[in-house]
Design a protein around this motif. Structure first.
Motif, PDB file in Angstrom:
ATOM      1  N   ILE A  20       0.837  -1.207   0.000  1.00  0.00           N
ATOM      2  CA  ILE A  20       0.000   0.000   0.000  1.00  0.00           C
ATOM      3  C   ILE A  20       0.870   1.255   0.000  1.00  0.00           C
ATOM      4  N   LEU A  21       1.845   1.289   0.878  1.00  0.00           N
ATOM      5  CA  LEU A  21       2.708   2.471   0.970  1.00  0.00           C
ATOM      6  C   LEU A  21       3.489   2.694  -0.314  1.00  0.00           C
ATOM      7  N   ARG A  22       3.993   1.634  -0.909  1.00  0.00           N
ATOM      8  CA  ARG A  22       4.735   1.772  -2.172  1.00  0.00           C
ATOM      9  C   ARG A  22       3.794   2.244  -3.279  1.00  0.00           C
ATOM     10  N   GLY A  23       2.589   1.679  -3.296  1.00  0.00           N
ATOM     11  CA  GLY A  23       1.606   2.115  -4.282  1.00  0.00           C
ATOM     12  C   GLY A  23       1.292   3.593  -4.145  1.00  0.00           C
ATOM     13  N   ARG A  24       1.151   4.059  -2.914  1.00  0.00           N
ATOM     14  CA  ARG A  24       0.881   5.488  -2.687  1.00  0.00           C
ATOM     15  C   ARG A  24       2.064   6.337  -3.138  1.00  0.00           C
ATOM     16  N   GLU A  25       3.291   5.870  -2.888  1.00  0.00           N
ATOM     17  CA  GLU A  25       4.480   6.591  -3.353  1.00  0.00           C
ATOM     18  C   GLU A  25       4.465   6.731  -4.865  1.00  0.00           C
ATOM     19  N   LEU A  26       3.932   5.733  -5.555  1.00  0.00           N
ATOM     20  CA  LEU A  26       3.866   5.746  -7.013  1.00  0.00           C
ATOM     21  C   LEU A  26       2.629   6.472  -7.533  1.00  0.00           C
ATOM     22  N   GLY A  27       1.862   7.041  -6.616  1.00  0.00           N
ATOM     23  CA  GLY A  27       0.729   7.862  -7.015  1.00  0.00           C
ATOM     24  C   GLY A  27      -0.574   7.125  -7.232  1.00  0.00           C
ATOM     25  N   PHE A  28      -0.652   5.855  -6.886  1.00  0.00           N
ATOM     26  CA  PHE A  28      -1.906   5.136  -7.027  1.00  0.00           C
ATOM     27  C   PHE A  28      -2.915   5.687  -6.027  1.00  0.00           C
ATOM     28  N   SER A  29      -4.133   5.867  -6.488  1.00  0.00           N
ATOM     29  CA  SER A  29      -5.195   6.346  -5.604  1.00  0.00           C
ATOM     30  C   SER A  29      -5.641   5.207  -4.691  1.00  0.00           C
ATOM     31  N   ILE A  30      -6.392   5.552  -3.682  1.00  0.00           N
ATOM     32  CA  ILE A  30      -6.951   4.536  -2.784  1.00  0.00           C
ATOM     33  C   ILE A  30      -7.818   3.565  -3.574  1.00  0.00           C
ATOM     34  N   ASP A  31      -8.642   4.079  -4.479  1.00  0.00           N
ATOM     35  CA  ASP A  31      -9.503   3.204  -5.281  1.00  0.00           C
ATOM     36  C   ASP A  31      -8.690   2.281  -6.185  1.00  0.00           C
ATOM     37  N   GLU A  32      -7.624   2.817  -6.771  1.00  0.00           N
ATOM     38  CA  GLU A  32      -6.765   1.974  -7.609  1.00  0.00           C
ATOM     39  C   GLU A  32      -6.100   0.885  -6.775  1.00  0.00           C
ATOM     40  N   LEU A  33      -5.637   1.248  -5.590  1.00  0.00           N
ATOM     41  CA  LEU A  33      -5.031   0.244  -4.703  1.00  0.00           C
ATOM     42  C   LEU A  33      -6.060  -0.793  -4.267  1.00  0.00           C
ATOM     43  N   ARG A  34      -7.258  -0.338  -3.986  1.00  0.00           N
ATOM     44  CA  ARG A  34      -8.326  -1.263  -3.590  1.00  0.00           C
ATOM     45  C   ARG A  34      -8.568  -2.290  -4.710  1.00  0.00           C
ATOM     46  N   GLU A  35      -8.584  -1.791  -5.955  1.00  0.00           N
ATOM     47  CA  GLU A  35      -8.793  -2.683  -7.091  1.00  0.00           C
ATOM     48  C   GLU A  35      -7.624  -3.648  -7.266  1.00  0.00           C
ATOM     49  N   LEU A  36      -6.397  -3.148  -7.163  1.00  0.00           N
ATOM     50  CA  LEU A  36      -5.224  -4.014  -7.263  1.00  0.00           C
ATOM     51  C   LEU A  36      -5.236  -5.082  -6.170  1.00  0.00           C
ATOM     52  N   CYS A  47      -1.269 -11.248 -15.033  1.00  0.00           N
ATOM     53  CA  CYS A  47      -0.350 -10.124 -15.184  1.00  0.00           C
ATOM     54  C   CYS A  47      -0.975  -9.098 -16.129  1.00  0.00           C
ATOM     55  N   GLY A  48      -1.725  -9.557 -17.111  1.00  0.00           N
ATOM     56  CA  GLY A  48      -2.391  -8.655 -18.039  1.00  0.00           C
ATOM     57  C   GLY A  48      -3.402  -7.758 -17.355  1.00  0.00           C
ATOM     58  N   GLU A  49      -4.131  -8.298 -16.378  1.00  0.00           N
ATOM     59  CA  GLU A  49      -5.094  -7.482 -15.625  1.00  0.00           C
ATOM     60  C   GLU A  49      -4.376  -6.396 -14.830  1.00  0.00           C
ATOM     61  N   ILE A  50      -3.285  -6.768 -14.211  1.00  0.00           N
ATOM     62  CA  ILE A  50      -2.506  -5.810 -13.433  1.00  0.00           C
ATOM     63  C   ILE A  50      -1.921  -4.746 -14.363  1.00  0.00           C
ATOM     64  N   LEU A  51      -1.402  -5.172 -15.512  1.00  0.00           N
ATOM     65  CA  LEU A  51      -0.843  -4.245 -16.489  1.00  0.00           C
ATOM     66  C   LEU A  51      -1.913  -3.263 -16.968  1.00  0.00           C
ATOM     67  N   SER A  52      -3.101  -3.737 -17.190  1.00  0.00           N
ATOM     68  CA  SER A  52      -4.189  -2.863 -17.634  1.00  0.00           C
ATOM     69  C   SER A  52      -4.486  -1.787 -16.602  1.00  0.00           C
ATOM     70  N   LEU A  53      -4.532  -2.173 -15.333  1.00  0.00           N
ATOM     71  CA  LEU A  53      -4.749  -1.186 -14.272  1.00  0.00           C
ATOM     72  C   LEU A  53      -3.588  -0.205 -14.190  1.00  0.00           C
ATOM     73  N   ALA A  54      -2.374  -0.716 -14.314  1.00  0.00           N
ATOM     74  CA  ALA A  54      -1.189   0.151 -14.249  1.00  0.00           C
ATOM     75  C   ALA A  54      -1.169   1.125 -15.426  1.00  0.00           C
ATOM     76  N   ARG A  55      -1.558   0.670 -16.596  1.00  0.00           N
ATOM     77  CA  ARG A  55      -1.621   1.568 -17.755  1.00  0.00           C
ATOM     78  C   ARG A  55      -2.656   2.662 -17.535  1.00  0.00           C
ATOM     79  N   GLY A  56      -3.785   2.294 -16.953  1.00  0.00           N
ATOM     80  CA  GLY A  56      -4.793   3.308 -16.634  1.00  0.00           C
ATOM     81  C   GLY A  56      -4.235   4.351 -15.686  1.00  0.00           C
ATOM     82  N   HIS A  57      -3.433   3.908 -14.739  1.00  0.00           N
ATOM     83  CA  HIS A  57      -2.808   4.825 -13.790  1.00  0.00           C
ATOM     84  C   HIS A  57      -1.827   5.751 -14.504  1.00  0.00           C
TER      85      HIS A  57
END
Length: 134
Positions: free
Chosen positions: A52-68, A79-89
């Protein structure tokens, strides 16, 4: 090795209130408790907080982290699902950068019109009033 909340906060470099907040919003599950009622965090809890903390450092929102985390918790993500979310970010970050650059250009233009000094007539104030009433 388990640890109490204060030790977890110190080890992770965040404060106790941050851990409490992540528990309150459901990113961290409720920790186990000792017989005396102290919260204790397992190595899995510690790793999740690190995620969670690393995700926040990378700018992921709470909702994006919740989804991940939802995908990770399901143990059936690809991995494709994760990549899709990361691309959206990344797309979101690019839009924010574009907006910030536009804001910087606008402010720089306003500031160039200001000569500073002791005059009470200020182009910065004028520009702010023009936006507020326009």
């Amino acid at each position: 090795m388990t640890m109490k909340r204060g030790a977890l906060a110190k080890a992770s470099g965040c404060n106790i209130e941050t851990i409490r907040y992540y528990e309150d919003i459901g990113l961290l599950g409720p920790p186990e408790r000792t017989a005396s009622g102290h919260r204790i965090y397992s190595p899995d809890d510690q790793a999740r907080l690190g995620f969670i903390l690393r995700g926040r450092e990378l700018g992921f929102s709470i909702d994006e982290l919740r989804e991940l985390l939802s995908l990770v918790d399901s143990n059936s993500y690809s991995c494709g699902e994760i990549l899709s979310l990361a691309r959206g970010h990344i797309d979101s970050l690019k839009r924010k950068i574009f907006d910030l650059q536009r804001l910087e250009r606008t402010l720089a233009d306003i500031f160039r019109r200001c000569e500073g000094g002791d005059a009470s007539d200020c182009p910065i104030v004028d520009a702010l009033y023009d936006r507020a009433t326009g």
